[in-house]
Each structure stands twice: as C-alpha cells, then as structure tokens.
Design an enzyme around this catalytic site. Structure first.
Site, short mmCIF file in Angstrom:
data_model
loop_
_atom_site.label_atom_id
_atom_site.label_comp_id
_atom_site.label_asym_id
_atom_site.label_seq_id
_atom_site.Cartn_x
_atom_site.Cartn_y
_atom_site.Cartn_z
N HIS A 292 -14.15 22.60 -62.01
CA HIS A 292 -13.85 22.62 -63.45
C HIS A 292 -14.78 21.68 -64.24
O HIS A 292 -15.24 22.04 -65.32
CB HIS A 292 -12.39 22.27 -63.68
CG HIS A 292 -11.44 23.35 -63.26
ND1 HIS A 292 -11.44 24.59 -63.85
CD2 HIS A 292 -10.50 23.38 -62.29
CE1 HIS A 292 -10.52 25.34 -63.27
NE2 HIS A 292 -9.94 24.64 -62.32
N SER B 72 -3.76 22.46 -62.60
CA SER B 72 -4.46 22.54 -61.32
C SER B 72 -3.84 21.65 -60.25
O SER B 72 -3.38 20.54 -60.54
CB SER B 72 -5.93 22.14 -61.50
OG SER B 72 -6.59 22.99 -62.41
#
Length: 450
Positions: free
Chosen positions: A376, A303
């Site tokens: 997340h 990410s």
C-alpha cells in the site's frame, strides 16, 4: 463470444494436427521427462502451424501427467539444454566488439535469448496454453524453495508472463450475484484474507447495495479471476472488520455512503507471483466508484498485519523490559481480550510497538517487514490509523494480536507519497500514528498511567 469462437477454432486446429502427429513419429514419444525434452526439441524445429499447435498441446498434456520428480527433471532439462545458442552468441559478441553498431546490438540481444523462451512462446499457442503455463510456473516456484539451480528458467518464464499479463491485457469486471457460479465458487475458494464460509456469506459480501467486488481477468483465462478486491461502502472510516462482515448488519442507503473501504485483496494465481496487479486494480476501482458515486470522498483500506506477532517474538532488540515480556506471555491465552485489565495493559504496550513496527523496523535489506505495508505504501497510500482489537478472529488474534490498520488513498497525494517511499524509504503516516511512536521509549508504568 469472440473469445469462445477463437478458442474453439484453435482447439479444432490442434486436434486435427494431433491426429496427423499420431500417424507420424509423435505416437512413440516416451511419456517421461526425457521424452518430453525430446518433444520440446521437435517443437522448436519449425513444424507447421497446425502440427506445431498440436505438438504444444501434447507437451502440456504429457507434463501434466508427470509426477513431482518427473517435473523437476523436465525443468532441469530446460535449464541444461535450452539455453542460448552459444556459437551464435559468440559470433554476435565478436561482431559487436569489432565494430559496435545498433544493428549489431540488436543481433547480440536476440542471440543471447535462451531457446526456452521461444519454446514457452510456442507452448502458449496451444489451446489453454496460457493457463497451463501459469500452473507450470506455480510448480516451478514450489520446487525452487530458495535453491538457485532453476532460477534462470524462472526468470525466462516470469519475463514472458509479465509481458502477457501487463495492464493493457487485463479486463476489470464487477463480481455480483449474477456472475456465473463457476467464478463465484472460485471467489469463495481464493479468498485469502477473511475466509468466506459459504454461499450465504459470499452473497452478503457482493449482493447488498453497499457492497462491491471487482476482479481482473485475462482474455486467455476468461473464467479465472487473477486478483479481486472486496469493498464496503460506509459513512466513516471503520476500525474493525467484524461489523463489516456481520450477518445481521443494517445495509447503508447508498446516498449516505462517503467512504469506500478495501477490506480484502486476494491474489489467486500462485504462478503469477511477482507480477503485480494490485496497484492497477485499486486505482481502477477507485475510478469506477467515483464515476458511479461522486459523493465518495474517502478511499481507505482496513488491512491485516500478518507479521506483527512473529516480529515481536523473534526480534531480540525491542525496547522491552522483563516486565513487558512477562506481560506478552498473556497473549498465549487465545481469549486474553475478554479480560479488561489484560486488554488495557497490552494496549499500552502493543500500540507503540505497532507504530515502531511500521515506522522504524526493517529487514536486514532495509525493507519494511510487513508485506501489506510495502504494497500500500508503494502504491502511494498513507498509514492513517492503527486500530486496536480490529480483528478478533482466531487468525487475527494469532497473527497480529487483533491489530488492524487503515491506509488512506488521498488521490492528490498518491504520486507524492509513492515517490517518498520509493526513493527515500519514507513511510508517510498520520500524526496520530506518529504520536504513538513518541511514547515508545517510556517506561511501561508511565504508559499505563497516561
């Protein structure tokens, strides 16, 4: 086929109804915001099904032709003129106060509903109405821009869109090279994390045996992906994006894949902002991959950290010396990472700051600063690893000094991690990330020499 037939049927009904309307009073409707508000009032007056569908299509078509000022005037008219029926609401309140009951509570609930909610429902009946309403909300969000005068309208629209786009209506589809070209073109256009340069680049991401792409669709918008995720199948957890996207990389035989890497998640419809699909998408894709490839044992992200450099530049309370701040000025050189000494010094400074950014830094409202982290961690992932020089693209260097992170989705821990973050604001992190934080208060010289 069934969706196409139903859409064609609706379009036929709508067109016939519109023909009737043109013979009646609708032909003289003013093509401006005031005329559009009047047409909305007529739509709520209880026309028949065919004429109502045609009138809804007429409203949406006229709206599309308005300029920005006309659209804002239209939104203001919906706020002003299409709120709850106040007389009906007052009577319901009096009845509730006199003798509360479940029936009276229900009456109070329906009486308090703004008339614009029913208007939006009727507009949704028009052929293509759902997509047009999503686009309309995108306009609305662009006009709000921190202003509250249109907030009531946005609450009503988002409330209905949340119902229509709940998980039960979404369809997961794999995107591959056999997917229709009009959808593939949208994948190229909507990619928001790692730009897709051309059709060859797209094919490298979705066609090889060790690559996957999945998207959610809605039955009312069959050719519009709502959100999609790109997946790389690897042997181990990667720490950099370039090898995953390399033109000349070697494809991994599928029997050797042990890790699924979610390296790009893109929302495509601004009008659905605030309506979350991502958590459902990741969890369903995990289930799809586990069924197809039972040997997969790790599910991680690679990410970006889009707010990291902005935070460093704006936060005046960071534990930095004057020498540290002078060192940070080297980041102004877009090629700083090509100089080994500079890279070593900046790594000693930035890795502990990155750990602080994820584990300690908060907004004034107490939220994590990083939106990707909130997503997340809220889904139950663990902050697994901070990757130095993980993204050396111009965007990655500019936004995060090249830092990327892995979030680990360990299936047995997802619920526990989610509860820890949702209830206590706890960032569940690996020991490797926590060790970086321990060196945060040390002097820069000590960190360089360690």
């Amino acid at each position: 086929m069934a969706n196409a037939f139903f859409s064609d049927l609706l379009a036929t009904i709508s067109e016939r109804g519109r023909t009737l309307l043109r013979r009646g009073d609708s032909a003289d409707t003013k093509q401006d915001a005031d005329g559009l508000i009047a047409l909305c009032g007529a739509l709520l007056s209880g026309r028949g099904e065919a004429s109502g569908t045609a009138m809804a299509r007429e409203v949406l078509d006229i709206y599309r032709e308005l300029d920005a000022a006309g659209r804002r005037a239209f939104f203001e008219g919906l706020v002003r003129d299409f709120g709850p029926d106040r007389e009906r609401l007052s009577k319901a309140i009096e009845k509730w106060r006199a003798k509360p009951s479940d029936e009276d509570a229900s009456s109070l609930h329906f009486a308090s509903e703004p008339r614009r909610q029913e208007l939006i429902r009727r507009l949704n009946r028009a052929p293509g109405g759902t997509g047009d309403l999503v686009a309309m909300r995108a306009d609305l969000l662009g006009m709000m821009n921190g202003h509250t005068d249109l907030a009531a309208l946005d609450r009503d629209v988002s409330h209905l869109l949340s119902s229509w786009f709940n998980r039960g209506f979404l369809v997961l589809r794999r995107i591959d090279w056999s997917t229709p070209a009009n959808i593939l073109e949208k994948i190229i256009r909507y990619e928001a994390v790692h730009e897709i340069s051309d059709w060859d680049d797209l094919r490298r991401r979705i066609d090889p045996v060790d690559r996957r792409c999945y998207a959610f669709f809605h039955p009312a918008m069959v050719d519009e992906p709502l959100i999609f995720v790109e997946v790389a199948l690897t042997e181990t957890i990667p720490g950099a994006i370039a090898p995953l996207l390399a033109v000349d990389r070697q494809h991994l035989p599928i029997e050797r894949a042990r890790t699924a890497v979610f390296y790009s998640i893109s929302n495509t419809q601004r009008g659905l902002g605030g309506i979350s699909f991502g958590s459902f998408l990741i969890k369903q894709v995990v289930e799809e991959l586990r069924r197809e490839l039972p040997k997969l044992d790790s599910f991680v992200t690679l990410s970006p950290v889009p707010g990291f450099m902005q935070w460093i530049k704006q936060d005046k309370d960071l534990p930095l010396t004057d020498e540290d701040r002078d060192l940070l000025k080297r980041l102004d050189d877009p090629k700083w990472f090509e100089h080994p000494e500079t890279t070593m010094l900046l790594r000693a400074l930035l890795e502990p700051l990155a750990a602080h950014y994820f584990l300690k830094a908060r907004t004034p409202k107490g939220k994590l600063i990083d939106s990707v982290a909130r997503f997340h961690l809220g889904n139950g992932a663990r902050l697994e690893r901070i990757n130095w020089l993980g993204d050396l693209s111009p965007k990655g260097v500019r936004e995060s000094a090249g830092v990327m992170v892995n979030y680990l989705y360990r299936l047995d821990d997802i619920e526990k991690n989610h509860e820890a973050y949702a209830n206590d604001g706890e960032v569940v992190a690996s020991s490797a990330v926590k060790k970086l934080l321990k060196g945060e208060g040390r002097r820069l010289l000590d960190m360089r020499l360690s």
